[in-house]
Design a protein around this motif. Structure first.
Motif, PDB file in Angstrom:
ATOM      1  N   LEU A  22       0.841  -1.195   0.000  1.00  0.00           N
ATOM      2  CA  LEU A  22       0.000   0.000   0.000  1.00  0.00           C
ATOM      3  C   LEU A  22       0.885   1.257   0.000  1.00  0.00           C
ATOM      4  N   PRO A  23       0.488   2.292  -0.728  1.00  0.00           N
ATOM      5  CA  PRO A  23       1.292   3.513  -0.802  1.00  0.00           C
ATOM      6  C   PRO A  23       1.109   4.435   0.403  1.00  0.00           C
ATOM      7  N   PHE A  24       0.362   3.988   1.392  1.00  0.00           N
ATOM      8  CA  PHE A  24       0.109   4.800   2.578  1.00  0.00           C
ATOM      9  C   PHE A  24      -0.076   3.883   3.772  1.00  0.00           C
ATOM     10  N   ARG A  25       0.046   4.460   4.960  1.00  0.00           N
ATOM     11  CA  ARG A  25      -0.160   3.693   6.188  1.00  0.00           C
ATOM     12  C   ARG A  25      -1.624   3.810   6.571  1.00  0.00           C
ATOM     13  N   MET A  26      -2.282   2.684   6.759  1.00  0.00           N
ATOM     14  CA  MET A  26      -3.721   2.669   7.007  1.00  0.00           C
ATOM     15  C   MET A  26      -4.107   3.284   8.344  1.00  0.00           C
ATOM     16  N   THR A  27      -3.157   3.419   9.263  1.00  0.00           N
ATOM     17  CA  THR A  27      -3.458   4.011  10.569  1.00  0.00           C
ATOM     18  C   THR A  27      -3.254   5.521  10.578  1.00  0.00           C
ATOM     19  N   SER A  28      -3.035   6.106   9.409  1.00  0.00           N
ATOM     20  CA  SER A  28      -2.904   7.559   9.328  1.00  0.00           C
ATOM     21  C   SER A  28      -4.225   8.224   9.718  1.00  0.00           C
ATOM     22  N   ASP A  29      -4.164   9.234  10.587  1.00  0.00           N
ATOM     23  CA  ASP A  29      -5.399   9.901  11.000  1.00  0.00           C
ATOM     24  C   ASP A  29      -6.017  10.697   9.847  1.00  0.00           C
ATOM     25  N   ILE A  30      -5.184  11.213   8.947  1.00  0.00           N
ATOM     26  CA  ILE A  30      -5.724  11.927   7.786  1.00  0.00           C
ATOM     27  C   ILE A  30      -6.499  10.966   6.896  1.00  0.00           C
ATOM     28  N   LEU A  31      -5.922   9.803   6.659  1.00  0.00           N
ATOM     29  CA  LEU A  31      -6.609   8.789   5.853  1.00  0.00           C
ATOM     30  C   LEU A  31      -7.912   8.374   6.533  1.00  0.00           C
ATOM     31  N   PHE A  32      -7.869   8.195   7.836  1.00  0.00           N
ATOM     32  CA  PHE A  32      -9.040   7.811   8.620  1.00  0.00           C
ATOM     33  C   PHE A  32     -10.156   8.842   8.462  1.00  0.00           C
ATOM     34  N   LYS A  33      -9.806  10.112   8.610  1.00  0.00           N
ATOM     35  CA  LYS A  33     -10.792  11.190   8.484  1.00  0.00           C
ATOM     36  C   LYS A  33     -11.431  11.210   7.102  1.00  0.00           C
ATOM     37  N   PHE A 197      -7.177  -1.861   9.089  1.00  0.00           N
ATOM     38  CA  PHE A 197      -6.302  -0.744   9.423  1.00  0.00           C
ATOM     39  C   PHE A 197      -4.837  -1.157   9.594  1.00  0.00           C
ATOM     40  N   LYS A 198      -4.582  -2.429   9.776  1.00  0.00           N
ATOM     41  CA  LYS A 198      -3.210  -2.913   9.901  1.00  0.00           C
ATOM     42  C   LYS A 198      -2.689  -3.532   8.603  1.00  0.00           C
ATOM     43  N   ALA A 199      -3.490  -3.467   7.554  1.00  0.00           N
ATOM     44  CA  ALA A 199      -3.109  -4.069   6.275  1.00  0.00           C
ATOM     45  C   ALA A 199      -1.848  -3.408   5.717  1.00  0.00           C
ATOM     46  N   LYS A 200      -1.034  -4.211   5.033  1.00  0.00           N
ATOM     47  CA  LYS A 200       0.207  -3.725   4.431  1.00  0.00           C
ATOM     48  C   LYS A 200       0.159  -3.737   2.903  1.00  0.00           C
ATOM     49  N   THR A 201      -0.692  -4.576   2.333  1.00  0.00           N
ATOM     50  CA  THR A 201      -0.750  -4.704   0.880  1.00  0.00           C
ATOM     51  C   THR A 201      -2.195  -4.614   0.390  1.00  0.00           C
ATOM     52  N   GLU A 203      -3.483  -6.748  -1.541  1.00  0.00           N
ATOM     53  CA  GLU A 203      -4.001  -8.115  -1.466  1.00  0.00           C
ATOM     54  C   GLU A 203      -4.605  -8.408  -0.100  1.00  0.00           C
ATOM     55  N   ASP A 204      -4.009  -7.849   0.965  1.00  0.00           N
ATOM     56  CA  ASP A 204      -4.581  -8.009   2.306  1.00  0.00           C
ATOM     57  C   ASP A 204      -6.000  -7.440   2.342  1.00  0.00           C
ATOM     58  N   LEU A 205      -6.176  -6.282   1.718  1.00  0.00           N
ATOM     59  CA  LEU A 205      -7.488  -5.641   1.703  1.00  0.00           C
ATOM     60  C   LEU A 205      -8.491  -6.425   0.875  1.00  0.00           C
ATOM     61  N   TYR A 206      -8.050  -6.944  -0.265  1.00  0.00           N
ATOM     62  CA  TYR A 206      -8.972  -7.685  -1.130  1.00  0.00           C
ATOM     63  C   TYR A 206      -9.520  -8.928  -0.427  1.00  0.00           C
ATOM     64  N   MET A 207      -8.670  -9.589   0.363  1.00  0.00           N
ATOM     65  CA  MET A 207      -9.128 -10.781   1.089  1.00  0.00           C
ATOM     66  C   MET A 207     -10.192 -10.407   2.124  1.00  0.00           C
ATOM     67  N   LEU A 208     -10.018  -9.244   2.766  1.00  0.00           N
ATOM     68  CA  LEU A 208     -11.002  -8.791   3.747  1.00  0.00           C
ATOM     69  C   LEU A 208     -12.306  -8.402   3.066  1.00  0.00           C
ATOM     70  N   ILE A 215     -16.091  -3.096   3.622  1.00  0.00           N
ATOM     71  CA  ILE A 215     -14.650  -3.022   3.377  1.00  0.00           C
ATOM     72  C   ILE A 215     -14.394  -2.950   1.873  1.00  0.00           C
ATOM     73  N   ASP A 216     -15.214  -3.647   1.109  1.00  0.00           N
ATOM     74  CA  ASP A 216     -15.125  -3.578  -0.348  1.00  0.00           C
ATOM     75  C   ASP A 216     -15.331  -2.131  -0.813  1.00  0.00           C
ATOM     76  N   GLU A 217     -16.322  -1.455  -0.236  1.00  0.00           N
ATOM     77  CA  GLU A 217     -16.579  -0.054  -0.571  1.00  0.00           C
ATOM     78  C   GLU A 217     -15.421   0.830  -0.126  1.00  0.00           C
ATOM     79  N   ALA A 218     -14.874   0.532   1.045  1.00  0.00           N
ATOM     80  CA  ALA A 218     -13.772   1.335   1.572  1.00  0.00           C
ATOM     81  C   ALA A 218     -12.569   1.277   0.640  1.00  0.00           C
ATOM     82  N   ILE A 219     -12.322   0.129   0.049  1.00  0.00           N
ATOM     83  CA  ILE A 219     -11.187  -0.018  -0.859  1.00  0.00           C
ATOM     84  C   ILE A 219     -11.367   0.870  -2.085  1.00  0.00           C
TER      85      ILE A 219
END
Length: 290
Positions: A22-33, A197-201, A203-208, A215-219
């Motif tokens: 992933l090109p960003f860290r999922m725990t970023s508060d900006i991303l979260f907002k 939120f702890k995903a690194k790739t 592919e991790d998100l697609y499995m979820l 989560i599909d919508e979130a992606i």
């Protein structure tokens, strides 16, 4: 779900489907907002997941503190991530916190107290709307609770355990303790959102996404955000701020350690001097007695 061009898309689309890290860290508060603001269904799903609510009972959930990349995100000391009103009868604060600033209990209590003070002119106290604070932490708040995944705090009688009021509650989600998920955590997909939120790739998100439609919508929303150049710049600026804060904490810890070591060294010297003084006093007494 539609992309910025108005075309319906899902994570099953193969065209330009990203892969790898992933090109960003999922725990970023900006991303979260931005994620919760741009996708109302994701906001509803995450809120219902933590609170253990059936999403079908939620008629509306509206963000009370909308943000824009060009304005509020200039402030690196952003106050509250997301404040939402559910069904026009309860307020929900949602926050993502990566840095342990050692003030989370006081901070979360300040937020929820402000939120609970929501009486409108002419209303009685029984009309006050409930207030809930949900914190997603990327660290352990209390070391003695290191085996807890989702912690719920309420105001209770410490002797009888009677609940004082059901209108105030604080939830703490330890994103690193998903392995301790209970049956309820799994039932309401809290474990899936923690993995999200702890995903690194990608592919991790697609499995979820195969296990949760929200989560599909979130992606899909994430894919749109990755193309937003202004968002990227704000995200990088936030990472730089967090690095500075971490460096300051490391420096402060180093100074604290040096001070402790110096204090211990001085204590040893003081003890040695005290022993010498005592020996001198003893020898003088012997001489005086001769």
């Amino acid at each position: 779900m539609k992309n910025e061009l108005g075309k319906s898309i899902t994570t099953t689309d193969t065209e330009e489907k990203p892969s790898g890290p992933l090109p960003f860290r999922m725990t970023s508060d900006i991303l979260f907002k931005m994620l919760l603001q741009r996708d109302n269904n994701v906001l509803k799903s995450i809120s219902c997941s933590i609170l253990g609510i059936d999403p079908s009972t939620v008629r509306s959930i509206i963000i009370e503190n909308p943000i824009s990349l060009s304005n509020e995100l200039d402030d690196k000391e952003m106050i509250l991530d997301v404040k939402a009103n559910m069904n026009d009868k309860s307020f929900i604060n949602l926050e993502m916190q990566v840095l342990d600033l050692h003030d989370w209990p006081e901070r979360s209590l300040s937020y929820i107290c402000r939120c609970f003070d929501n009486l409108k002119s002419g209303n009685g106290y029984l009309d006050v709307q409930s207030a809930v604070h949900i914190g997603f932490l990327d660290y352990t708040l209390f070391p003695e609770d290191d085996s807890e995944f989702v912690s719920e705090y309420r105001i209770i009688n410490t002797r009888t355990k009677r609940l004082y009021s059901s209108k105030v509650g604080i939830y703490v989600v330890n994103l690193n303790n998903e392995r301790y998920a209970t049956d309820d955590d799994i039932k309401y997909h809290r474990n899936l959102w923690a993995r999200f939120f702890k995903a690194k790739t990608w592919e991790d998100l697609y499995m979820l996404a195969e296990k949760d439609n929200a989560i599909d919508e979130a992606i899909v929303t994430l894919r749109v955000l990755t193309k937003d150049e202004e968002f990227k710049q704000r995200y990088l600026a936030r990472l730089d701020y967090e690095r500075v804060m971490r460096d300051q904490e490391i420096y402060a810890e180093g100074i604290k350690k040096e001070n402790i070591e110096l204090k211990n060294a001085l204590a040893v010297k003081d003890a040695a001097l005290a022993d010498k003084d005592a020996e001198i006093t003893r020898l003088r007494a012997l001489l005086n007695n001769q």
